[in-house]
Structures are given as C-alpha cells and as structure tokens.
Write a protein that holds these residues in place. Structure first.
Motif, mmCIF file in Angstrom:
data_model
loop_
_atom_site.group_PDB
_atom_site.id
_atom_site.type_symbol
_atom_site.label_atom_id
_atom_site.label_comp_id
_atom_site.label_asym_id
_atom_site.label_seq_id
_atom_site.Cartn_x
_atom_site.Cartn_y
_atom_site.Cartn_z
ATOM 1 N N SER A 196 0.836 -1.199 0.000
ATOM 2 C CA SER A 196 0.000 0.000 0.000
ATOM 3 C C SER A 196 0.869 1.245 0.000
ATOM 4 C CB SER A 196 -0.903 0.007 1.234
ATOM 5 O OG SER A 196 -1.653 1.191 1.305
ATOM 6 N N THR A 197 0.505 2.216 -0.808
ATOM 7 C CA THR A 197 1.242 3.471 -0.841
ATOM 8 C C THR A 197 0.712 4.410 0.234
ATOM 9 O OG1 THR A 197 -0.290 4.502 -2.404
ATOM 10 C CG2 THR A 197 1.537 3.230 -3.336
ATOM 11 N N HIS A 198 1.484 5.457 0.508
ATOM 12 C CA HIS A 198 1.027 6.446 1.484
ATOM 13 C C HIS A 198 -0.304 7.051 1.046
ATOM 14 C CE1 HIS A 198 4.757 6.126 3.624
ATOM 15 N NE2 HIS A 198 5.470 6.606 2.637
ATOM 16 N N ALA A 199 -0.436 7.364 -0.243
ATOM 17 C CA ALA A 199 -1.657 7.997 -0.739
ATOM 18 C C ALA A 199 -2.865 7.085 -0.544
ATOM 19 C CB ALA A 199 -1.501 8.380 -2.210
ATOM 20 N N LYS A 200 -2.708 5.804 -0.830
ATOM 21 C CA LYS A 200 -3.826 4.876 -0.668
ATOM 22 C C LYS A 200 -4.224 4.762 0.796
ATOM 23 C CE LYS A 200 -3.119 1.980 -4.756
ATOM 24 N NZ LYS A 200 -2.758 0.625 -5.248
ATOM 25 N N ARG A 201 -3.227 4.711 1.663
ATOM 26 C CA ARG A 201 -3.525 4.608 3.092
ATOM 27 C C ARG A 201 -4.257 5.842 3.589
ATOM 28 N NH1 ARG A 201 1.385 4.361 7.233
ATOM 29 N NH2 ARG A 201 1.466 6.560 6.615
ATOM 30 N N GLU A 202 -3.782 7.035 3.183
ATOM 31 C CA GLU A 202 -4.434 8.266 3.620
ATOM 32 C C GLU A 202 -5.828 8.405 3.011
ATOM 33 O OE1 GLU A 202 -3.167 10.471 6.039
ATOM 34 O OE2 GLU A 202 -1.962 8.642 6.229
ATOM 35 N N TYR B 161 -3.766 13.703 3.520
ATOM 36 C CA TYR B 161 -3.355 13.891 4.917
ATOM 37 C C TYR B 161 -3.994 15.151 5.493
ATOM 38 C CZ TYR B 161 -0.595 15.290 8.930
ATOM 39 O OH TYR B 161 -0.226 15.710 10.183
ATOM 40 N N VAL B 162 -3.889 16.250 4.779
ATOM 41 C CA VAL B 162 -4.433 17.520 5.273
ATOM 42 C C VAL B 162 -5.941 17.421 5.456
ATOM 43 C CG1 VAL B 162 -4.847 19.948 4.708
ATOM 44 C CG2 VAL B 162 -2.568 18.962 4.397
ATOM 45 N N HIS B 163 -6.635 16.846 4.476
ATOM 46 C CA HIS B 163 -8.095 16.781 4.593
ATOM 47 C C HIS B 163 -8.538 15.809 5.689
ATOM 48 C CE1 HIS B 163 -8.918 19.676 1.654
ATOM 49 N NE2 HIS B 163 -8.717 18.944 0.577
ATOM 50 N N ALA B 164 -7.767 14.747 5.905
ATOM 51 C CA ALA B 164 -8.089 13.864 7.035
ATOM 52 C C ALA B 164 -7.965 14.629 8.347
ATOM 53 C CB ALA B 164 -7.168 12.643 7.032
ATOM 54 N N GLU B 165 -6.920 15.439 8.443
ATOM 55 C CA GLU B 165 -6.757 16.252 9.643
ATOM 56 C C GLU B 165 -7.814 17.354 9.720
ATOM 57 O OE1 GLU B 165 -4.444 15.565 12.192
ATOM 58 O OE2 GLU B 165 -4.504 13.744 10.973
ATOM 59 N N ASP B 166 -8.297 17.822 8.570
ATOM 60 C CA ASP B 166 -9.382 18.807 8.570
ATOM 61 C C ASP B 166 -10.626 18.251 9.255
ATOM 62 O OD1 ASP B 166 -8.016 20.837 7.257
ATOM 63 O OD2 ASP B 166 -8.695 20.232 5.269
ATOM 64 N N VAL B 167 -10.841 16.953 9.101
ATOM 65 C CA VAL B 167 -11.984 16.310 9.758
ATOM 66 C C VAL B 167 -11.654 16.047 11.228
ATOM 67 C CG1 VAL B 167 -13.518 14.304 9.784
ATOM 68 C CG2 VAL B 167 -12.727 15.252 7.590
ATOM 69 N N ARG B 168 -10.484 15.453 11.490
ATOM 70 C CA ARG B 168 -10.109 15.081 12.854
ATOM 71 C C ARG B 168 -10.029 16.292 13.778
ATOM 72 N NH1 ARG B 168 -5.491 13.879 13.937
ATOM 73 N NH2 ARG B 168 -5.897 12.588 15.746
ATOM 74 N N PHE C 181 6.566 7.780 6.865
ATOM 75 C CA PHE C 181 5.544 8.706 6.378
ATOM 76 C C PHE C 181 5.924 10.143 6.709
ATOM 77 C CE2 PHE C 181 1.063 10.500 6.854
ATOM 78 C CZ PHE C 181 0.951 10.740 5.494
ATOM 79 N N ALA C 182 6.498 10.372 7.884
ATOM 80 C CA ALA C 182 6.947 11.715 8.246
ATOM 81 C C ALA C 182 7.989 12.212 7.257
ATOM 82 C CB ALA C 182 7.512 11.718 9.670
ATOM 83 N N ASP C 183 8.904 11.336 6.853
ATOM 84 C CA ASP C 183 9.910 11.715 5.867
ATOM 85 C C ASP C 183 9.265 12.034 4.518
ATOM 86 O OD1 ASP C 183 12.031 11.455 7.618
ATOM 87 O OD2 ASP C 183 12.584 9.446 6.953
ATOM 88 N N ALA C 184 8.234 11.270 4.162
ATOM 89 C CA ALA C 184 7.541 11.519 2.895
ATOM 90 C C ALA C 184 6.867 12.891 2.912
ATOM 91 C CB ALA C 184 6.509 10.421 2.637
ATOM 92 N N LEU C 185 6.251 13.245 4.022
ATOM 93 C CA LEU C 185 5.626 14.556 4.133
ATOM 94 C C LEU C 185 6.678 15.663 4.078
ATOM 95 C CD1 LEU C 185 2.918 13.994 6.907
ATOM 96 C CD2 LEU C 185 2.542 14.257 4.450
#
Length: 211
Positions: A2-8, A105-112, A127-131
């Motif tokens: 799974s890629t980071h994008a798919k997971r997010e 990631y940003v939109h998930a945090e927009d909800v959370r 993932f932190a390194d990817a961001l």
C-alpha cells in the motif's frame, strides 16, 4: 504494498464516514459533505477542479461541487474509497503519490481536528519523511505571501526556507504539523515560533499561507 496515498485515502474515507455528512471541518464554510464532494470532484471532474487554480473557472467548480454535494453521502464515501476513474492520471502510482499524499493527509486532519476531542496523530518515521520531502518542494509556493522571512525546522535539525526576508521567524515542529501550518491551518498546528516578537505576531495574524 500500500502506498502512502492509498492509506491516507482510506483513512480520510473512514473519518468522513464516522463523522457523518454534517460535521464541521477546518475548511471554512464546509461541512463534511462539502469536503467529500471536493475530493470526488478533484479526481473525477478535472474540468471543474481546475477552478482551484484558474479564477475564471471558480464559478463552474462551485456549481459542480454543489451538485456532487447533493448526492447521497454514502455514494461520495464510496467514490473516495474506490478512487479515481480508470483512465485518470491519478491511477498512475507516481502521480497518485505526488499529488495526493499531502492532499489526503491535510483533509483527514481537517476532519479530525475540527472535533473538540482531537489529539495529535503519531506518524511513522517513513511517512513523516515523505511529508517532509513534499514540504521541502512546496515550501516556497505555500509561504510566498508570508509577511516575514519564514524557515521550517523539524526535530532532527533539517530546515527548509518557505519565504526569504527579514526579520526571520523559525517554525519548529514535526513534519505533519509543519504541513498543517504551511497549508493555512496555523490555529491547530503544533509548532513553536522563534524570532522577534513583532515578527511572530505578524506571522500569527496572517491569513496568506497556503495555496
């Protein structure tokens, strides 16, 4: 794998589903239904999604997004989970990773983070390194309107210049928090600001960070 994008993507869909269609988000004027519609339009209606970058197309984008927001909420969640249509550029792994990791990631945090009981999410180091990698590339664009010089610093000492100028303020935090900060979510981003008090105040008052 799974890629980071798919997971997010899946996390965002889960958060939207759990929150329901009328929950608040960090996006001004948008409930969760509106945010879900935005994500679907961005992937499935590029003719309308271009309004985010082309002012002349903004009215069309708003109209199409409103049409999608009127669809059953469950359908919007399903479309987010299943991903873009077959011939979309987002189906290419490299494009999906490049365009959607930070977006989701940003939109998930927009909800959370719009919920009163939210807590910081601990990100795995990869993932932190990817961001951080994406933030380094986007920093100058996102920080171009900062009223003072702005440097980003993560805990390991790596830095990125978001805006050249004086006086300089350094924003320190984990990559995920710096992403939220530079994408205009300063009020909920866990970052520390260091610099001259007047410069910090000017930066805190600005609404000009982000796209």
């Amino acid at each position: 794998m799974s890629t980071h994008a798919k997971r997010e993507r899946l996390l965002l869909a889960d958060l939207l589903e759990a929150a329901g269609p009328d929950a608040p988000t960090l996006c001004e004027g948008w409930r969760t239904r509106d945010l879900a519609a935005h994500v679907v339009v961005r992937e499935r209606r590029p003719d309308a999604a271009a309004g985010s970058l082309v002012p002349a197309l903004k009215e069309r984008q708003d109209r199409v997004q409103a049409e999608f927001a009127d669809k059953p909420y469950e359908e919007l969640i399903r479309l987010i989970r299943t991903g873009p249509p077959r011939f979309s550029p987002f189906m290419i792994k490299q494009v999906d990773e490049g365009a959607n990791v930070v977006e989701f990631y940003v939109h998930a945090e927009d909800v959370r983070r719009a919920q009163p009981d939210w807590s910081a999410r601990e990100l795995d180091p990869v993932f932190a390194d990817a961001l951080w990698s994406r933030l380094e590339r986007m920093a100058r664009l996102l920080g171009r309107k900062a009223p003072v010089g702005l440097v980003l610093r993560r805990p390991n000492g790596q830095t990125a210049v978001a805006h050249r100028g004086t006086p300089v303020v350094t924003a320190s935090g984990e990559p995920g928090e710096l992403v939220m900060y530079l994408y205009g979510r300063q009020d909920v981003a866990k970052v520390a600001l260091d610099g001259e008090p007047d410069a910090i105040e000017r930066l805190r008052e600005t609404k000009q960070l982000g796209i």
